[in-house]
Scaffold this motif. Structure first.
Motif, PDB file in Angstrom:
ATOM      1  N   LEU A  21       0.856  -1.186   0.000  1.00  0.00           N
ATOM      2  CA  LEU A  21       0.000   0.000   0.000  1.00  0.00           C
ATOM      3  C   LEU A  21       0.892   1.235   0.000  1.00  0.00           C
ATOM      4  O   LEU A  21       1.796   1.352   0.821  1.00  0.00           O
ATOM      5  CB  LEU A  21      -0.901  -0.007   1.238  1.00  0.00           C
ATOM      6  N   ARG A  22       0.615   2.149  -0.936  1.00  0.00           N
ATOM      7  CA  ARG A  22       1.485   3.312  -1.120  1.00  0.00           C
ATOM      8  C   ARG A  22       0.749   4.617  -0.873  1.00  0.00           C
ATOM      9  O   ARG A  22      -0.408   4.761  -1.243  1.00  0.00           O
ATOM     10  CB  ARG A  22       2.026   3.300  -2.555  1.00  0.00           C
ATOM     11  N   ASP A  23       1.427   5.556  -0.239  1.00  0.00           N
ATOM     12  CA  ASP A  23       1.005   6.962  -0.285  1.00  0.00           C
ATOM     13  C   ASP A  23       2.276   7.788  -0.410  1.00  0.00           C
ATOM     14  O   ASP A  23       3.355   7.232  -0.635  1.00  0.00           O
ATOM     15  CB  ASP A  23       0.147   7.350   0.931  1.00  0.00           C
ATOM     16  N   ARG A  24       2.139   9.090  -0.286  1.00  0.00           N
ATOM     17  CA  ARG A  24       3.295   9.977  -0.489  1.00  0.00           C
ATOM     18  C   ARG A  24       4.447   9.640   0.452  1.00  0.00           C
ATOM     19  O   ARG A  24       5.609   9.896   0.170  1.00  0.00           O
ATOM     20  CB  ARG A  24       2.820  11.410  -0.257  1.00  0.00           C
ATOM     21  N   TYR A  25       4.112   9.059   1.599  1.00  0.00           N
ATOM     22  CA  TYR A  25       5.128   8.912   2.641  1.00  0.00           C
ATOM     23  C   TYR A  25       5.864   7.576   2.588  1.00  0.00           C
ATOM     24  O   TYR A  25       6.869   7.420   3.268  1.00  0.00           O
ATOM     25  CB  TYR A  25       4.477   9.105   4.012  1.00  0.00           C
ATOM     26  N   GLY A  26       5.339   6.623   1.855  1.00  0.00           N
ATOM     27  CA  GLY A  26       6.031   5.349   1.793  1.00  0.00           C
ATOM     28  C   GLY A  26       5.123   4.201   1.397  1.00  0.00           C
ATOM     29  O   GLY A  26       4.035   4.394   0.846  1.00  0.00           O
ATOM     30  N   ILE A  27       5.613   2.989   1.712  1.00  0.00           N
ATOM     31  CA  ILE A  27       4.882   1.779   1.351  1.00  0.00           C
ATOM     32  C   ILE A  27       4.791   0.897   2.583  1.00  0.00           C
ATOM     33  O   ILE A  27       5.774   0.736   3.315  1.00  0.00           O
ATOM     34  CB  ILE A  27       5.625   1.027   0.226  1.00  0.00           C
ATOM     35  N   THR A  28       3.618   0.371   2.828  1.00  0.00           N
ATOM     36  CA  THR A  28       3.453  -0.565   3.941  1.00  0.00           C
ATOM     37  C   THR A  28       2.865  -1.862   3.403  1.00  0.00           C
ATOM     38  O   THR A  28       1.953  -1.842   2.574  1.00  0.00           O
ATOM     39  CB  THR A  28       2.511   0.032   5.015  1.00  0.00           C
ATOM     40  N   GLN A  29       3.402  -2.974   3.901  1.00  0.00           N
ATOM     41  CA  GLN A  29       2.896  -4.278   3.443  1.00  0.00           C
ATOM     42  C   GLN A  29       1.669  -4.687   4.253  1.00  0.00           C
ATOM     43  O   GLN A  29       1.670  -4.647   5.477  1.00  0.00           O
ATOM     44  CB  GLN A  29       3.999  -5.329   3.581  1.00  0.00           C
TER      45      GLN A  29
END
Ligand code: ASP
Length: 582
Positions: A39-47
């Motif tokens: 999952l991506r947003d401006r701040y990074g990616i989280t699994q």
């Protein structure tokens, strides 16, 4: 509430926390029993993980997801079994407990990852998708940060940001204007500013003392890799200053940026006269990351019966370290390089100063080894070095040698993007003669003040007058330029005379400024930096395009908007522009 955290935020310390995240799906890996979602947003990616044991409805919803869907998930942070040390959130993952699709997405036209499969054209057409890529967005983040640092720095020196108009007046000096037809004044046109030059000078007359603006400028020029029809300047002006004051403040600005962004403490910036820059580097923006200064061999080489040299006004050499072992093929390549139409040299002479102390050249027929040794000594060459020599009219040979020097710098890997060599180039000529129109043009702009020592020569020898102007150059790129301005009507009038303006022409074009000067103009000067270029340099990019959120392509088109475009007959009529059939 759409989220408790961003996708770049969660770490081991958050394990066992119940969280809610929202973002775009970058990737889905379905491993049968388990599904992993990035999952991506401006701040990074989280699994995110949909576990085997997840409730039926979540597994079903997960099966229908696709790339770039916008989703919201609730879940629990857990420590990952196999950690990913490439991303800051790589030690944790989220076990999904609730999943909601906020927005579906069609399959994107290219992969939205750092290394994308999308070509230039398609990325520009879907720029909003391109901007989702971390690799592109980080340039815009850098740009934002630099703008912020610039504002803070200038604010701390009491510069005031003032907006100046975008619809202004066309002037024939400088580059070509973009013009805007006026509906209310039919047959008349505004022009978009090439820079806020006259306005910032008027602000000085108005007593604003220190002005700046991060401002869009427009120039209708042929495009190159580092040009856009609209670009941004950090535009500045100061009152009651001499050249040293301006250089001091803006050297400070550049040092501040290097320190904050790159962690580099720049030494004091060297100064080079325009004359020396041309003589030793063949251009007004020398790349000082490497040496290879030009050596004038005219006297030393016009000693024998070699007609090509003897008829040349100028013979110049560069000494390329460690390249005596260049093969015939490599030397032929270099000869081809300088003979390309863009460079236009007639040929290339070389001297190999071999490791064993012998010298071999392409002009051995005319010169003895002793002659060649004398040249090598003049160039302070050492065994193992290669001399490359061009000759001809000085004005054309210097820029050719400049191209050759840069090419050798490239070949030898001496133009490292992480090395920065800024300098000030000063004492530009005030005027430049144009053969075609048989008149002088202002080298910088018509408001640049002459060097006080040269004012006497304005009428008798205008070409020899130096300007009180300066450029900041970094790694062969002009990042900024400015000057101390003329603040007296009389001197301004003499400048217009040098440019061949009649009183009426000067009045019609710049009457407002001449008028303003009648009411007490303070001595003033300033500078403007090319902000896009500065950002691209700090980002290590070759082109300014990726420092701009929505740039134009090489033909000046916005391929996303499909602009420029035709306007309706109705609009044309309103503007009283002749409607042509299309
Ligand atoms: N207005 C100038 C330019 O755009 C810069 C300056 O003289 O301040 O190049």
């Amino acid at each position: 509430m759409y989220r408790t955290h961003t996708c770049g935020e969660l770490r081991l310390e958050h394990v066992d926390t119940a969280v809610c995240l929202s973002g775009w799906i970058q990737k889905i890996r379905n491993l049968g029993a388990m599904t992993f979602i990035d999952l991506r947003d401006r701040y990074g990616i989280t699994q995110l993980v949909v576990a085997e044991t997840a409730p039926e409805d979540i597994r079903k919803a997960a099966a229908e997801l696709g790339r770039e869907f916008v989703i919201q998930v609730h879940g629990k942070v857990v420590e990952r079994a196999s950690k990913n040390n490439k991303i800051p959130t790589g030690e944790i993952e989220i076990i999904i407990e609730r999943l909601q699709v906020l927005s579906r997405s069609e399959v994107p036209p290219f992969t939205i990852e750092d290394h994308t499969d999308g070509g230039d054209e398609i990325r520009m057409r879907y720029r909003y998708l391109d901007l989702r890529r971390q690799a592109v967005r980080k340039n815009l983040e850098l740009r934002h940060r630099m703008a912020h640092l610039v504002r803070n720095y200038l604010d701390s020196f009491r510069f005031m940001e003032v907006e100046t108009p975008v619809l202004i007046k066309s002037t024939p000096e400088g580059a070509r204007d973009f013009v805007v037809p006026s509906r209310m004044n039919q047959g008349q046109f505004y022009a978009l500013p090439q820079s806020p030059q006259t306005f910032k000078q008027l602000l000085m007359v108005a007593g604003f003392d220190r002005y700046y603006q991060i401002v869009k400028c427009f120039r209708d020029e042929d495009l190159r890799a580092d040009r856009q029809p609209e670009f941004t300047q950090i535009d500045c002006e100061m009152s009651f200053v001499e050249r040293e004051d301006v250089l001091g403040i803006f050297e400070g600005l550049i040092r501040h940026l290097f320190k904050e962004i790159r962690g580099i403490e720049l030494p004091e910036l060297p100064r080079m006269s325009w004359q020396d820059a041309m003589e030793y580097y063949g251009c007004d923006k020398p790349d000082l990351r490497f040496d290879m200064k030009f050596v004038n061999l005219t006297a030393a080489a016009q000693t024998k019966e070699f007609a090509v040299f003897n008829s040349a006004e100028y013979i110049g050499a560069i000494c390329v370290p460690g390249c005596a072992s260049y093969t015939r093929k490599q030397l032929d390549e270099l000869t081809e390089f300088v003979k390309r139409p863009q460079i236009g040299a007639k040929g290339l002479v070389y001297v190999r100063y071999n490791e064993d102390g012998t010298l071999k050249s392409s002009v051995d027929k005319f010169y003895t080894e002793e002659d060649l040794k004398a040249w090598a000594d003049t160039c302070q060459a050492r065994p193992g070095d290669l001399l490359l020599i061009l000759c001809g009219a000085k004005k054309t040979t210097l820029p050719q040698l400049c191209e050759l020097r840069l090419e050798m710098g490239n070949r030898l890997g001496l133009r490292d993007k992480d090395v920065f060599k800024p300098l000030w180039v000063v004492d530009f000529p005030l005027l430049e003669w144009d053969e075609e129109t048989q008149r002088f043009y202002a080298m910088h702009h018509p408001f640049t003040s002459p060097n006080p020592e040269d004012v006497d020569k304005m009428e008798s020898d205008p070409g020899a007058v130096r300007a009180n102007a300066y450029d900041m150059v970094i790694n062969g790129v002009e990042v900024g330029g400015g000057s101390i301005r003329i603040h007296e009507t009389g001197l301004q009038q003499r400048m217009f005379d040098c440019l061949g303006f009649t009183k009426e022409q000067a009045e019609a074009q710049f009457g407002f400024l001449l008028n303003a000067f009648k009411y007490g103009a303070p001595p003033h000067g300033g500078i403007a930096f090319g902000f896009d270029r500065l950002v691209s340099m700090f980002a290590g990019l070759d082109s300014i395009r990726d420092t701009i959120a929505f740039p134009k392509n090489n033909s000046g088109r916005d391929v996303m908007l499909d602009s420029p475009s035709e306007i309706s007959d109705e609009q044309m009529k309103e503007l009283a522009i002749q409607v042509t059939s299309h």
